[in-house]
Scaffold this motif. Sequence first.
Motif, PDB file in Angstrom:
ATOM      1  N   GLU A  41       0.848  -1.189   0.000  1.00  0.00           N
ATOM      2  CA  GLU A  41       0.000   0.000   0.000  1.00  0.00           C
ATOM      3  C   GLU A  41       0.887   1.243   0.000  1.00  0.00           C
ATOM      4  N   LEU A  42       0.283   2.414  -0.181  1.00  0.00           N
ATOM      5  CA  LEU A  42       1.016   3.670  -0.073  1.00  0.00           C
ATOM      6  C   LEU A  42       1.467   3.877   1.368  1.00  0.00           C
ATOM      7  N   PRO A  43       2.609   4.498   1.571  1.00  0.00           N
ATOM      8  CA  PRO A  43       3.058   4.756   2.948  1.00  0.00           C
ATOM      9  C   PRO A  43       2.062   5.629   3.699  1.00  0.00           C
ATOM     10  N   GLU A  44       1.971   5.385   5.006  1.00  0.00           N
ATOM     11  CA  GLU A  44       1.044   6.128   5.857  1.00  0.00           C
ATOM     12  C   GLU A  44       1.804   6.640   7.070  1.00  0.00           C
ATOM     13  N   MET A  45       1.616   7.918   7.399  1.00  0.00           N
ATOM     14  CA  MET A  45       2.289   8.489   8.563  1.00  0.00           C
ATOM     15  C   MET A  45       1.319   8.502   9.734  1.00  0.00           C
ATOM     16  N   LEU A  46       1.736   7.919  10.835  1.00  0.00           N
ATOM     17  CA  LEU A  46       0.927   7.887  12.044  1.00  0.00           C
ATOM     18  C   LEU A  46       1.073   9.206  12.801  1.00  0.00           C
ATOM     19  N   PRO A  47       0.139   9.503  13.721  1.00  0.00           N
ATOM     20  CA  PRO A  47       0.218  10.762  14.477  1.00  0.00           C
ATOM     21  C   PRO A  47       1.527  10.931  15.258  1.00  0.00           C
TER      22      PRO A  47
END
Length: 122
Positions: free
Chosen positions: A87-93
Amino acid sequence: MKQLLISSCLSVAMALPAAAQEQEGPSLMERGAELFLEGLRQEMEPALEDLLGLADQFGPAMQSFLMEMGPALAELAAQIEDWSAYELPEMLPNGDIIIRKKPPQDEPDLPLPDPETGITDI
């Protein structure tokens, strides 16, 4: 922009009589094309100089980045064989970056058994 328009009109105007005349050296069509390209070069020259200045400005920083991160990126690329499986990279809070693997799509959905009989229709 005016020079480009003038050069275009000039090249078209010179191309029309070129078909009726035969002469030594470059034809009117060739001279018109040369004038057109020269006008285009003059129009693009400031933008190209700005681009070269930008390359001079960011070149050392990019070289430093590639020297530091190049080996790590090459190691990562060697470990991941198929980028389309993720999947596309995701930045967490909290700032962490996660890259999830896509669920496998080549497995067919199996029918669920009937809750009353426990029999699966195939």
